[in-house]
Write an enzyme that holds these catalytic residues in place. Structure first.
Site, PDB file in Angstrom:
ATOM      1  N   HIS A   1       0.830  -1.201   0.000  1.00 36.56           N
ATOM      2  CA  HIS A   1       0.000   0.000   0.000  1.00 36.56           C
ATOM      3  C   HIS A   1       0.870   1.259   0.000  1.00 36.56           C
ATOM      4  O   HIS A   1       1.261   1.741   1.067  1.00 36.56           O
ATOM      5  CB  HIS A   1      -0.906  -0.012   1.229  1.00 36.56           C
ATOM      6  CG  HIS A   1      -1.748  -1.244   1.322  1.00 36.56           C
ATOM      7  ND1 HIS A   1      -1.234  -2.463   1.731  1.00 36.56           N
ATOM      8  CD2 HIS A   1      -3.055  -1.466   1.036  1.00 36.56           C
ATOM      9  CE1 HIS A   1      -2.199  -3.375   1.704  1.00 36.56           C
ATOM     10  NE2 HIS A   1      -3.310  -2.797   1.288  1.00 36.56           N
TER      11      HIS A   1
ATOM     12  N   HIS B   1      -4.220   3.051  -3.280  1.00 36.18           N
ATOM     13  CA  HIS B   1      -4.341   2.435  -1.946  1.00 36.18           C
ATOM     14  C   HIS B   1      -3.547   1.132  -1.810  1.00 36.18           C
ATOM     15  O   HIS B   1      -2.671   1.028  -0.955  1.00 36.18           O
ATOM     16  CB  HIS B   1      -5.822   2.177  -1.615  1.00 36.18           C
ATOM     17  CG  HIS B   1      -6.023   1.228  -0.487  1.00 36.18           C
ATOM     18  ND1 HIS B   1      -6.066   1.650   0.819  1.00 36.18           N
ATOM     19  CD2 HIS B   1      -6.133  -0.124  -0.460  1.00 36.18           C
ATOM     20  CE1 HIS B   1      -6.209   0.580   1.601  1.00 36.18           C
ATOM     21  NE2 HIS B   1      -6.255  -0.498   0.847  1.00 36.18           N
TER      22      HIS B   1
ATOM     23  N   GLU C   1     -17.525  -5.243  24.294  1.00 35.57           N
ATOM     24  CA  GLU C   1     -16.610  -6.393  24.359  1.00 35.57           C
ATOM     25  C   GLU C   1     -15.431  -6.264  23.400  1.00 35.57           C
ATOM     26  O   GLU C   1     -14.287  -6.573  23.756  1.00 35.57           O
ATOM     27  CB  GLU C   1     -17.366  -7.702  24.067  1.00 35.57           C
ATOM     28  CG  GLU C   1     -18.310  -8.152  25.174  1.00 35.57           C
ATOM     29  CD  GLU C   1     -19.669  -7.470  25.090  1.00 35.57           C
ATOM     30  OE1 GLU C   1     -19.884  -6.633  24.187  1.00 35.57           O
ATOM     31  OE2 GLU C   1     -20.535  -7.772  25.940  1.00 35.57           O
TER      32      GLU C   1
ATOM     33  N   HIS D   1     -27.892 -17.113  24.696  1.00 36.09           N
ATOM     34  CA  HIS D   1     -26.903 -16.980  25.766  1.00 36.09           C
ATOM     35  C   HIS D   1     -26.171 -18.288  26.081  1.00 36.09           C
ATOM     36  O   HIS D   1     -25.413 -18.349  27.035  1.00 36.09           O
ATOM     37  CB  HIS D   1     -27.580 -16.460  27.039  1.00 36.09           C
ATOM     38  CG  HIS D   1     -27.894 -14.995  26.978  1.00 36.09           C
ATOM     39  ND1 HIS D   1     -28.619 -14.445  25.953  1.00 36.09           N
ATOM     40  CD2 HIS D   1     -27.560 -13.969  27.802  1.00 36.09           C
ATOM     41  CE1 HIS D   1     -28.734 -13.132  26.149  1.00 36.09           C
ATOM     42  NE2 HIS D   1     -28.095 -12.820  27.257  1.00 36.09           N
TER      43      HIS D   1
HETATM   44  C1  LIG Z   1     -11.249  -5.149   9.860  1.00 40.17           C
HETATM   45  C2  LIG Z   1     -10.724  -4.980   8.476  1.00 40.17           C
HETATM   46  N1  LIG Z   1     -11.566  -5.039   7.436  1.00 40.17           N
HETATM   47  C3  LIG Z   1     -11.100  -4.929   6.172  1.00 40.17           C
HETATM   48  C4  LIG Z   1      -9.766  -4.761   5.935  1.00 40.17           C
HETATM   49  C5  LIG Z   1      -9.238  -4.700   4.514  1.00 40.17           C
HETATM   50  N2  LIG Z   1      -8.800  -3.321   4.224  1.00 40.17           N
HETATM   51  C6  LIG Z   1      -7.517  -2.976   4.302  1.00 40.17           C
HETATM   52  S1  LIG Z   1      -7.273  -1.364   3.983  1.00 40.17           S
HETATM   53  C7  LIG Z   1      -8.906  -1.115   3.693  1.00 40.17           C
HETATM   54  C8  LIG Z   1      -9.416   0.250   3.312  1.00 40.17           C
HETATM   55  C9  LIG Z   1      -9.005   1.217   4.329  1.00 40.17           C
HETATM   56  O1  LIG Z   1      -9.359   2.495   3.998  1.00 40.17           O
HETATM   57  P1  LIG Z   1      -8.687   3.647   4.833  1.00 40.17           P
HETATM   58  O2  LIG Z   1      -8.664   3.325   6.249  1.00 40.17           O
HETATM   59  O3  LIG Z   1      -9.377   4.906   4.430  1.00 40.17           O
HETATM   60  O4  LIG Z   1      -7.190   3.644   4.347  1.00 40.17           O
HETATM   61  P2  LIG Z   1      -6.581   4.378   3.066  1.00 40.17           P
HETATM   62  O5  LIG Z   1      -7.074   3.653   1.864  1.00 40.17           O
HETATM   63  O6  LIG Z   1      -7.061   5.753   3.098  1.00 40.17           O
HETATM   64  O7  LIG Z   1      -5.150   4.216   3.278  1.00 40.17           O
HETATM   65  C10 LIG Z   1      -9.616  -2.291   3.865  1.00 40.17           C
HETATM   66  C11 LIG Z   1     -11.083  -2.401   3.671  1.00 40.17           C
HETATM   67  C12 LIG Z   1      -8.918  -4.699   7.056  1.00 40.17           C
HETATM   68  N3  LIG Z   1      -7.613  -4.573   6.952  1.00 40.17           N
HETATM   69  N4  LIG Z   1      -9.417  -4.786   8.306  1.00 40.17           N
END
Ligand SMILES: Cc1ncc(C[n+]2csc(CCOP(=O)(O)OP(=O)(O)O)c2C)c(N)n1
Ligand SMILES: [Mg+2]
Length: 700
Positions: A39, A288, A440, A501
């Protein structure tokens, strides 16, 4: 506006600052390109933010990245890992061994950056605690980092309240910074954690939100239009904005605002351009999660005024610049802190000793001297009740054993009732009882954060709601943190509350998770032994699974001692001469049932053995001869008895064994009716044992 204009219109990035920022950017781009995955866009955008924070503010000594009073930096956007690795490299952070002795090597040499995402590299895809020195917590699952940062900030407040003393008011005064993105903000866990942080007025906590309007699928307008600033103001945070991620002065002002805000946490919303400087990819989701490509990199470097063909290029003076900034400041602060620790030890020897032990994850001398023994009692008590007694006896001698529940302490019986234990609150950061609220998922992450500052945290809830916190619990395991999870109401034994539960598949879930020790004790004395094992763990989280309903306290004069628990499974009752025809294996509430069945079988002349198996994980690491002494391979007639899914049990019973289990959801009814309905009674166990014997005799 062209990208180049955006770039050159940033008036505040100049000379060496600009060179350093662009070094971070280009190292990140080159690392991702070399790996052909990763990224690049967010490190490019946030390089100035991270640079400003590290170079001007962060109280962190790269020579000693585990100094206890260092500021913590959490990269909650774990996918932007190259940003952190570039910083660790450029600031020459030292590698630290597992026992916290600083080593000579640097944590992230240039070769590691070049080997980003490759096998054994110190630069894995997402930052991993315990693998790369300088990484404060493992991140990647979005939202976990920010929630963990709340736990770190809480831990710091607790340390300050207990250990800062007259003349040493600043022994612990570190701040916690977390860098997060749209994803972190969307995840529910960040809301839970931010809500609690605001409530507790954690003024040592600063989140920096990268408001770039981009996530994987495109613009955030697809799914996220809320007003984040208003939301955080609602939580009781101080909210400030920086309109341009390249504006170092505005950033510095925001960090100063954070530092001078003494009554609440701070959120800094930073507007940035993902893929900053890349002419075709800036401000698009294309920046990204994939390499920019050689040509785009060349053009971006041209925009930065960078040598277009140089890769992993660190211009002269960059390392030195960091040495003069964060390096010098960090070392001075760190040395001054250690210089005063000697005086602290003289004036407050007991507290200093506590700190030493805690920071080395050791227990105090005599920590187990008050743990209770429980007399045999056919009526007995619920394991949540015996656990309350053991927990309190341990807490008496381990001052940094602290924790609480997600609003269920009266049910989980996890309150520390010792005099003066108090409640952790804005007015009393020394309190040992925590109220996590009904949160939680955040509770798990907060426990991780607390554990990262080395206090010994426990968190409690109904076992069923482990479903709500699996993400953070998994990170406890991945990070090898000795967090203690106390889960009660462990089965259909909860009775009338019904299937919502009543855990069924949850034991199997926990057993499937690597690195986790789960213990489901059979009676009060096994509870004591379980706590003993758990408290001595250094590098593994533990899940203690307890009943709501009373269980007989097994008569240890007639049956084997509970100390067998430490080996995961042990022979509790045996056939004459240790020569059984059938083995009954039970866990938790089903062990006494197995014992009853054993007595019945004995009367009928059937040679049975009862194995109490509170922990698969502890048993599986015993040597083969012990395991085979408990479960002799020649005895194929085996019955497992557990009020849960049978998933995995054939590992111990064999595919021809019998598993008395539950294959559906539970139902709402009084407990006695439920145990009958699902076949957990003596007759059934006895019948299963006999059937196993005849089945295997026929075969034999
Ligand atoms: C809990 C979770 N769900 C999905 C992902 C997959 N994922 C990695 S980065 C991303 C997008 C993140 O967007 P943002 O936080 O705005 O980061 P940017 O693209 O701006 O760097 C996703 C969906 C992840 N790492 N963690
Ligand atoms: Mg984004």
């Amino acid at each position: 506006m062209s990208t180049a204009t955006v770039f050159s219109s940033s008036p505040v990035l100049q000379t060496m600052d600009l060179t350093c920022v662009n070094t971070i950017r280009t190292l990140s781009m080159d690392g991702v390109q070399a790996a052909n995955s990763g990224h690049p866009g967010t490190p490019m955008a946030l390089a100035p933010v991270a640079y400003c924070l590290w170079q001007q503010f962060l109280r962190f000594d790269p020579q000693d990245p585990v100094w206890p009073n260092r500021d913590r930096f959490v990269l909650s956007i774990g996918h932007a890992s190259m940003l952190l690795y570039s910083l660790l490299h450029l600031t020459e952070v030292r590698a630290v061994s597992k026992d916290y002795e600083t080593l000579g090597d640097v944590s992230v040499p240039l070769d590691s950056l070049k080997a980003f995402r490759q096998l054994d590299s110190r630069c894995p895809g997402h930052p991993e605690y315990r693998w790369t020195s300088g990484v404060e917590t493992t991140t990647g699952p979005l939202g976990q980092g920010v929630a963990t940062s709340v736990g770190i900030a809480i831990g710091r407040q607790w340390l300050s309240a207990r250990y800062n003393r007259p003349g040493f008011e600043d022994l612990f005064d570190f701040n916690v910074y977390a860098l997060c993105g749209d994803g972190c903000m969307m995840e529910g866990i960040s809301s839970e954690a931010a809500s609690l942080a605001g409530h507790l007025r954690l003024s040592n906590l600063c989140w920096i939100y990268d408001n770039n309007h981009i996530t994987i699928e495109g613009n955030t307008s697809l799914a996220f239009t809320e007003d984040v600033a208003t939301r955080f103001i609602g939580y009781g945070w101080n909210v400030t904005r920086v309109g341009d991620a390249n504006d170092l002065e505005m950033l510095a002002r925001a960090f100063r605002t954070f530092r001078s805000t003494k009554d609440r946490p701070t959120l800094i919303i930073v507007d940035s351009h993902i893929g900053y400087g890349a002419p075709h990819k800036q401000d698009t989701s294309g920046a990204h999660g994939e390499p920019l490509g050689e040509e785009e990199i060349r053009l971006a470097k041209r925009n930065y005024g960078w040598p277009e063909d140089k890769k992993f290029y660190v211009p002269d003076g960059v390392y030195d610049h960091f040495r003069q900034g964060i390096g010098k400041r960090g070392k001075q602060l760190r040395d001054a802190w250690f210089a005063r620790i000697g005086d602290y030890r003289k004036q407050y020897p007991e507290l200093a000793e506590e700190l030493f032990r805690m920071q080395h994850r050791q227990l105090p001398e005599g920590w187990d001297r008050d743990l209770p023994e429980f007399p045999a009692d056919p009526k007995g008590l619920a394991t949540r009740e015996s656990s309350a007694k053991v927990l309190n006896a341990a807490a008496k001698n381990i001052p940094w054993l602290i924790g609480g529940a997600a609003d269920l302490a009266p049910s989980t019986k996890t309150r520390i009732t010792l005099e003066g234990a108090g409640d952790f609150s804005e007015e009393n950061y020394a309190g040992r009882n925590f109220h996590f609220g009904i949160r939680e998922h955040a509770m798990g992450a907060i426990l991780n954060g607390m554990s990262l500052v080395k206090v010994r945290p426990f968190g409690a809830g109904f076992f069923i709601f482990v479903d709500y916190m699996r993400g953070s619990l998994r990170l406890s395991a991945l990070m090898e943190l000795p967090v203690i999870y106390v889960f009660t109401h462990d089965s259909i034994g909860v009775g009338e509350d019904g299937p919502t539960h009543q855990p069924i598949e949850h034991l199997a879930h926990m057993r499937a998770m690597p690195g986790l020790i789960m213990i489901r004790p059979a009676d009060a004395n096994e509870v004591r032994e379980a706590w003993k094992v758990i408290l001595q763990l250094h590098h593994a989280p533990a899940v203690l699974v307890l009943t709501r309903q009373a269980l007989p306290t097994i008569d240890r004069a007639n049956y084997a001692p509970a100390s067998g628990l430490a080996r995961g499974a042990y022979v509790l009752a045996d056939a004459p001469g240790g020569n059984p025809e059938v083995i009954l294996i039970g866990t938790g509430s089903e062990v006494s049932l197995c014992v009853e069945a054993y007595e019945q079988l004995k009367k009928e002349g059937v040679r049975a053995r009862v194995v109490s198996m509170p922990s698969w994980e502890l048993f599986d690491v015993q040597d083969k001869s012990y395991r085979e002494s408990v479960l002799p391979p020649r005895v194929k007639a085996r019955v497992s008895v557990e009020v849960a899914s049978d998933f995995g049990w054939s590992k111990y019973t064999g595919s021809e064994g019998c598993n008395i289990c539950i294959e559906t959801f539970g139902v709402s009814a009084p407990l006695k009716q439920l145990f009958k309905k699902f076949g957990f009674n003596v007759e059934n166990v006895v019948a299963a044992a006999k059937s196993q014997i005849s089945q295997h005799q026929t075969k034999g």
